[in-house]
Motif scaffolding. Structure first.
Motif, short mmCIF file in Angstrom:
data_model
loop_
_atom_site.label_atom_id
_atom_site.label_comp_id
_atom_site.label_asym_id
_atom_site.label_seq_id
_atom_site.Cartn_x
_atom_site.Cartn_y
_atom_site.Cartn_z
N ARG A 73 23.41 17.59 6.85
CA ARG A 73 23.07 16.50 5.92
C ARG A 73 23.77 15.21 6.34
NH1 ARG A 73 23.89 19.11 1.75
NH2 ARG A 73 21.72 19.52 1.26
N SER A 74 25.05 15.32 6.68
CA SER A 74 25.83 14.15 7.10
C SER A 74 25.25 13.53 8.37
CB SER A 74 27.28 14.56 7.31
OG SER A 74 28.03 13.49 7.82
N MET A 116 0.81 -1.20 0.00
CA MET A 116 0.00 0.00 0.00
C MET A 116 0.86 1.27 0.00
SD MET A 116 -2.96 0.96 2.67
CE MET A 116 -4.32 1.78 1.97
N PHE A 117 1.79 1.38 0.95
CA PHE A 117 2.69 2.53 0.99
C PHE A 117 4.07 2.11 0.52
CE2 PHE A 117 -0.45 3.38 4.40
CZ PHE A 117 -1.03 4.50 3.84
N LYS A 118 4.70 2.99 -0.24
CA LYS A 118 6.03 2.68 -0.76
C LYS A 118 7.12 3.58 -0.16
CE LYS A 118 4.55 0.64 -5.06
NZ LYS A 118 4.22 -0.59 -4.43
N ARG A 119 6.76 4.84 0.15
CA ARG A 119 7.73 5.79 0.70
C ARG A 119 7.08 6.55 1.86
NH1 ARG A 119 12.30 6.36 -1.87
NH2 ARG A 119 12.61 8.55 -1.40
N ILE A 120 7.64 6.35 3.03
CA ILE A 120 7.10 6.97 4.24
C ILE A 120 8.05 8.07 4.69
CG2 ILE A 120 6.43 6.57 6.64
CD1 ILE A 120 5.97 3.59 5.84
N MET A 121 7.54 9.30 4.69
CA MET A 121 8.34 10.44 5.12
C MET A 121 8.16 10.67 6.61
SD MET A 121 8.16 14.37 3.75
CE MET A 121 7.57 15.39 5.11
N VAL A 122 9.27 10.84 7.32
CA VAL A 122 9.23 11.11 8.75
C VAL A 122 10.04 12.38 9.03
CG1 VAL A 122 9.76 10.23 11.06
CG2 VAL A 122 9.10 8.64 9.25
N PRO A 123 9.36 13.47 9.37
CA PRO A 123 10.10 14.69 9.75
C PRO A 123 10.80 14.45 11.08
CG PRO A 123 7.83 15.20 9.15
CD PRO A 123 7.93 13.71 9.29
N VAL A 124 12.08 14.80 11.14
CA VAL A 124 12.84 14.63 12.38
C VAL A 124 13.55 15.92 12.75
CG1 VAL A 124 13.19 12.15 12.11
CG2 VAL A 124 14.86 13.69 11.18
N ASP A 125 13.58 16.16 14.04
CA ASP A 125 14.36 17.25 14.61
C ASP A 125 15.49 16.58 15.36
OD1 ASP A 125 15.48 19.31 16.06
OD2 ASP A 125 13.56 20.12 16.78
N VAL A 182 11.88 7.70 4.67
CA VAL A 182 12.71 8.85 4.32
C VAL A 182 12.63 9.85 5.47
CG1 VAL A 182 13.14 10.67 2.65
CG2 VAL A 182 12.13 8.51 1.88
N TYR A 183 13.74 10.04 6.15
CA TYR A 183 13.81 10.98 7.26
C TYR A 183 14.14 12.36 6.71
CZ TYR A 183 13.93 6.69 9.91
OH TYR A 183 13.61 5.46 10.41
N VAL A 184 13.26 13.31 6.99
CA VAL A 184 13.44 14.67 6.50
C VAL A 184 13.79 15.57 7.66
CG1 VAL A 184 12.28 16.65 5.44
CG2 VAL A 184 11.85 14.34 4.57
N GLY A 185 14.87 16.30 7.50
CA GLY A 185 15.30 17.27 8.50
C GLY A 185 15.40 18.63 7.86
N VAL A 186 14.98 19.66 8.59
CA VAL A 186 15.03 21.03 8.09
C VAL A 186 15.96 21.82 8.99
CG1 VAL A 186 13.70 23.09 7.53
CG2 VAL A 186 12.66 20.82 7.25
#
Length: 137
Positions: free
Chosen positions: A56-57, A1-10, A36-40
């Motif tokens: 990024r590293s 059902m889901f192929k790419r799960i985005m998880v915002p992380v601090d 996919v862990y997303v950091g801003v």
């Protein structure tokens, strides 16, 4: 059902994300999805990193550790914002498209009086994203 799960992380508060990280890893394992862990981060130095490249590293290291711990495929997607405290919601919405996520799993906070004045990040994302958003408390 889901192929790419985005998880915002601090990364400054990664210890508070355990439930959301666990839910994302469990769903990824169930569906064979990639997390996919997303950091801003700002381009200016912070307590986490001095440069966007260092941020990024560190995010990539975090993603690899999560993948090894949970036995799921992971990626890192670092984004730079002029002012993350102001631009976080539109930056995360943009990240959904960039990562081709079909589900967002994110941690929530305990509601308080300020939620009557300012909307939560999770609420804003759930209201504006074109994909499913799961808020984990």
């Amino acid at each position: 059902m889901f192929k790419r799960i985005m998880v915002p992380v601090d990364l400054a508060h990664a210890d508070r994300l355990e439930k959301a990280l666990g839910v994302a890893a469990d769903m990824a394992g169930h569906y064979g999805a990639t997390v996919v862990y997303v950091g801003v981060s700002a381009a200016t130095p912070s307590s986490i990193a001095h440069t966007p490249e260092e941020f990024r590293s560190k995010l990539e290291t975090f993603a690899k550790e999560q993948g090894a711990t949970n036995g799921v495929a992971t990626e890192a997607h670092a984004m730079t914002s002029h002012d993350p405290s102001v631009d976080l919601d539109p930056t995360l919405i943009k990240a959904i498209g960039e990562t081709k996520a079909d589900l967002v799993v994110m941690a929530s906070h305990i509601p308080n009086v300020t939620d009557y004045i300012w909307p939560s990040n999770g609420g804003t994302l759930a209201g504006h994203a074109k994909v499913s958003v799961m808020i984990v408390r």
